[in-house]
Design a protein around this motif. Sequence first.
Motif, PDB file in Angstrom:
ATOM      1  N   LEU A 160       0.835  -1.093   0.024  1.00  0.00           N
ATOM      2  CA  LEU A 160       0.070   0.136   0.057  1.00  0.00           C
ATOM      3  C   LEU A 160       0.701   1.177  -0.127  1.00  0.00           C
ATOM      4  O   LEU A 160       0.433   2.310  -0.351  1.00  0.00           O
ATOM      5  CB  LEU A 160      -0.897  -0.096   1.360  1.00  0.00           C
ATOM      6  CG  LEU A 160      -1.976  -1.041   1.383  1.00  0.00           C
ATOM      7  CD1 LEU A 160      -2.965  -0.964   2.525  1.00  0.00           C
ATOM      8  CD2 LEU A 160      -3.075  -0.560  -0.026  1.00  0.00           C
ATOM      9  N   ALA A 161       2.012   0.772   0.466  1.00  0.00           N
ATOM     10  CA  ALA A 161       2.772   2.366   0.341  1.00  0.00           C
ATOM     11  C   ALA A 161       3.075   3.134  -0.900  1.00  0.00           C
ATOM     12  O   ALA A 161       2.865   4.567  -0.602  1.00  0.00           O
ATOM     13  CB  ALA A 161       4.463   1.736   0.802  1.00  0.00           C
ATOM     14  N   PRO A 162       3.006   2.780  -1.932  1.00  0.00           N
ATOM     15  CA  PRO A 162       3.370   3.603  -3.225  1.00  0.00           C
ATOM     16  C   PRO A 162       1.996   4.545  -3.583  1.00  0.00           C
ATOM     17  O   PRO A 162       2.292   5.517  -4.383  1.00  0.00           O
ATOM     18  CB  PRO A 162       3.330   2.637  -4.475  1.00  0.00           C
ATOM     19  CG  PRO A 162       3.915   1.331  -3.512  1.00  0.00           C
ATOM     20  CD  PRO A 162       3.201   1.017  -2.363  1.00  0.00           C
ATOM     21  N   PHE A 163       0.912   4.167  -2.846  1.00  0.00           N
ATOM     22  CA  PHE A 163      -0.318   4.952  -3.130  1.00  0.00           C
ATOM     23  C   PHE A 163      -0.298   6.449  -2.272  1.00  0.00           C
ATOM     24  O   PHE A 163      -0.994   7.050  -2.433  1.00  0.00           O
ATOM     25  CB  PHE A 163      -1.519   4.164  -2.720  1.00  0.00           C
ATOM     26  CG  PHE A 163      -1.788   2.769  -3.369  1.00  0.00           C
ATOM     27  CD1 PHE A 163      -2.617   3.073  -4.540  1.00  0.00           C
ATOM     28  CD2 PHE A 163      -1.534   1.381  -3.013  1.00  0.00           C
ATOM     29  CE1 PHE A 163      -2.788   2.125  -5.477  1.00  0.00           C
ATOM     30  CE2 PHE A 163      -1.721   0.702  -3.898  1.00  0.00           C
ATOM     31  CZ  PHE A 163      -2.399   0.748  -5.149  1.00  0.00           C
ATOM     32  N   GLY A 164       0.888   6.322  -1.431  1.00  0.00           N
ATOM     33  CA  GLY A 164       1.048   7.623  -0.704  1.00  0.00           C
ATOM     34  C   GLY A 164      -0.081   8.195   0.299  1.00  0.00           C
ATOM     35  O   GLY A 164      -0.270   9.277   0.125  1.00  0.00           O
ATOM     36  N   LEU A 165      -0.608   7.212   1.006  1.00  0.00           N
ATOM     37  CA  LEU A 165      -1.724   7.663   1.719  1.00  0.00           C
ATOM     38  C   LEU A 165      -1.085   8.145   3.260  1.00  0.00           C
ATOM     39  O   LEU A 165      -0.189   7.754   3.753  1.00  0.00           O
ATOM     40  CB  LEU A 165      -2.620   6.429   2.192  1.00  0.00           C
ATOM     41  CG  LEU A 165      -3.340   5.731   0.834  1.00  0.00           C
ATOM     42  CD1 LEU A 165      -4.244   4.555   1.285  1.00  0.00           C
ATOM     43  CD2 LEU A 165      -4.189   7.017   0.134  1.00  0.00           C
ATOM     44  N   SER A 166      -2.018   9.049   3.841  1.00  0.00           N
ATOM     45  CA  SER A 166      -1.735   9.510   5.460  1.00  0.00           C
ATOM     46  C   SER A 166      -1.977   8.388   6.200  1.00  0.00           C
ATOM     47  O   SER A 166      -2.613   7.287   6.064  1.00  0.00           O
ATOM     48  CB  SER A 166      -2.592  10.758   5.501  1.00  0.00           C
ATOM     49  OG  SER A 166      -4.046  10.265   5.721  1.00  0.00           O
ATOM     50  N   SER A 167      -1.226   8.472   7.392  1.00  0.00           N
ATOM     51  CA  SER A 167      -1.650   7.222   8.353  1.00  0.00           C
ATOM     52  C   SER A 167      -2.958   7.109   8.594  1.00  0.00           C
ATOM     53  O   SER A 167      -3.637   6.036   8.925  1.00  0.00           O
ATOM     54  CB  SER A 167      -0.724   7.477   9.683  1.00  0.00           C
ATOM     55  OG  SER A 167      -1.231   8.893  10.125  1.00  0.00           O
ATOM     56  N   ARG A 168      -3.856   8.288   8.760  1.00  0.00           N
ATOM     57  CA  ARG A 168      -5.141   8.300   9.097  1.00  0.00           C
ATOM     58  C   ARG A 168      -6.061   7.328   7.824  1.00  0.00           C
ATOM     59  O   ARG A 168      -6.819   6.637   7.973  1.00  0.00           O
ATOM     60  CB  ARG A 168      -5.800   9.631   9.175  1.00  0.00           C
ATOM     61  CG  ARG A 168      -5.187  10.386  10.341  1.00  0.00           C
ATOM     62  CD  ARG A 168      -6.002  11.576  10.415  1.00  0.00           C
ATOM     63  NE  ARG A 168      -7.520  11.723  10.662  1.00  0.00           N
ATOM     64  CZ  ARG A 168      -8.242  12.672  10.137  1.00  0.00           C
ATOM     65  NH1 ARG A 168      -7.466  13.620   9.436  1.00  0.00           N
ATOM     66  NH2 ARG A 168      -9.581  12.527  10.220  1.00  0.00           N
ATOM     67  N   ALA A 169      -5.452   7.750   6.737  1.00  0.00           N
ATOM     68  CA  ALA A 169      -6.301   6.968   5.512  1.00  0.00           C
ATOM     69  C   ALA A 169      -6.002   5.532   5.373  1.00  0.00           C
ATOM     70  O   ALA A 169      -6.938   4.992   5.167  1.00  0.00           O
ATOM     71  CB  ALA A 169      -5.748   7.855   4.103  1.00  0.00           C
ATOM     72  N   GLN A 170      -4.757   5.462   5.676  1.00  0.00           N
ATOM     73  CA  GLN A 170      -4.509   3.938   5.675  1.00  0.00           C
ATOM     74  C   GLN A 170      -5.177   3.122   6.808  1.00  0.00           C
ATOM     75  O   GLN A 170      -5.479   2.067   6.471  1.00  0.00           O
ATOM     76  CB  GLN A 170      -2.888   3.732   5.718  1.00  0.00           C
ATOM     77  CG  GLN A 170      -2.601   2.398   5.510  1.00  0.00           C
ATOM     78  CD  GLN A 170      -1.195   2.271   4.950  1.00  0.00           C
ATOM     79  OE1 GLN A 170      -0.596   3.030   4.120  1.00  0.00           O
ATOM     80  NE2 GLN A 170      -0.377   0.993   5.365  1.00  0.00           N
ATOM     81  N   ALA A 171      -5.232   3.976   7.910  1.00  0.00           N
ATOM     82  CA  ALA A 171      -5.968   3.307   9.092  1.00  0.00           C
ATOM     83  C   ALA A 171      -7.389   2.912   8.518  1.00  0.00           C
ATOM     84  O   ALA A 171      -7.935   1.818   8.887  1.00  0.00           O
ATOM     85  CB  ALA A 171      -5.808   4.080  10.253  1.00  0.00           C
ATOM     86  N   LEU A 172      -8.109   3.978   8.169  1.00  0.00           N
ATOM     87  CA  LEU A 172      -9.432   3.878   7.607  1.00  0.00           C
ATOM     88  C   LEU A 172      -9.558   2.631   6.454  1.00  0.00           C
ATOM     89  O   LEU A 172     -10.526   1.809   6.701  1.00  0.00           O
ATOM     90  CB  LEU A 172      -9.802   5.025   7.117  1.00  0.00           C
ATOM     91  CG  LEU A 172     -11.341   5.148   6.817  1.00  0.00           C
ATOM     92  CD1 LEU A 172     -12.478   4.819   7.772  1.00  0.00           C
ATOM     93  CD2 LEU A 172     -11.805   6.372   5.797  1.00  0.00           C
ATOM     94  N   LEU A 173      -8.563   2.595   5.559  1.00  0.00           N
ATOM     95  CA  LEU A 173      -8.640   1.543   4.691  1.00  0.00           C
ATOM     96  C   LEU A 173      -8.600   0.269   5.194  1.00  0.00           C
ATOM     97  O   LEU A 173      -9.236  -0.589   4.917  1.00  0.00           O
ATOM     98  CB  LEU A 173      -7.356   1.840   3.960  1.00  0.00           C
ATOM     99  CG  LEU A 173      -7.571   1.278   2.367  1.00  0.00           C
ATOM    100  CD1 LEU A 173      -8.514   1.652   1.443  1.00  0.00           C
ATOM    101  CD2 LEU A 173      -6.187   1.408   1.832  1.00  0.00           C
TER     102      LEU A 173
END
Length: 457
Positions: A160-173
């Motif tokens: 998922l790292a290449p998608f460049g999400l914030s930590s909040r967005a990744q947690a929601l994901l």
Amino acid sequence: MRDWDEEACMQRHTAVEALQQVLRSYGYAWIDTPFLERTDLFLRKSGAELITRLYSFTEPGGQVVALRPEFTTAVMRRFLEVRSGLPLPVRWHYVGPVFRFDPSPHALRQFTQVGAEMIGASGSRADAELLALTQECILALKGTGFVLTVGHRGCLDRLLAPFGLSSRAQALLLRGIPLLRSGEHGPQRLLEQAHSLALFRGAGPPADLEALVSTLNGGVDSPSPGDKEAVSPLFGGRTREEILARLARKLHALDEPPRFQKAVHFLTDLARLRGEPHQVLAEAYALARHWNLDPAPLVEVEALLDTLTLHRSPGMPLLLDLALVRDIAYYTGMVFEVVHTPTGQVVAGGGRYDGLVSALGLGEDVPALGFALSLERLMEVSPSVAPRRSPRRVLVAPADADAYPDALRIAEALRFGGDAVAVAFAPLSPAERQGWAQQGHAIVVVHKGGSCDYFWP
């Protein structure tokens, strides 16, 4: 909470002995930790789901403490205290009650965890050993219908790292994975959640930081320089300026909607891959190529599967699910859970948490991994555990007051022979004798001089 009668206690004891025999056979030494720990120990690294279930309170001395909700954090605390001179990896196991609030009417808020921790070992060999150990423990109680599902949180994070999400967005994901698996509308609902949480640029974050802080600060719009009240703590010990800075950081970290949407679609595809490990792995490689992602994270998963084949197969079906995310925040690598498929009960789970020791204050990462099982849940779905033969229960009663010393000597002799012997302090009436017999006790009436009358149930 529940009570245990003698037979249930004996069954639990027998089950624990069977599990500990397996754990010791792998070289895992037995340790225990206190029921009570400082609450902040669990707050440092447990996930939000576990934190909301803590039994935490302030003890008379003013210290905020909590009943342990799990063992791993306390075991890591113990490791930090005694680590000097310990050869690595450390292999420990534990048995004991843990406490978690659960609003369900029939949920056990106190239950027994049996588990193991390996500290100081990295790589697929350590991961595979723990998976093999977990399976042997589960099957030690002779149950059937279990399935082991393995995932890899580290692999997932790296994909998922290449998608460049914030930590909040990744947690929601990651929290939304069950939603992504729920059907065709799952991805759209997750996107709607992201909008409602104002994760995106231009999606309506807190509109006016100054107005917001002014509201929080009781209507004081702009403090004058040197105004002591302006820098006094507002909430959680933070000042107005600290709150402003934090909100500004959040605004700066807002996500681009297209990036989040792409990550949602990728994760939806990945979450569909669940099944026979090598087939899933092959499809995951194809998926990485389709999304132009580096497949290197999958190599680690492949190495784990290959190493696991070196262990004797206990016969438990194995599934690979690269979107498996357990609800405890500290996992960093391989994760897994064992489900009893006829009931859908998760009886055991665990994984790798290489960052936990550092988070607890060591200042460096130490590789670690472990698993825990719920003893009560495992016993519910396993065949009735036959307790060890209970000792014969005997009540020795003096025939009269003068026979009491002889009753004590007879009782000692019977105990030496393995019986469980209680002594009546006075002669029994016929009704009392009948009552004890109905409770399954053999009655021995001792006369002065040592002669006895025996009444067997």
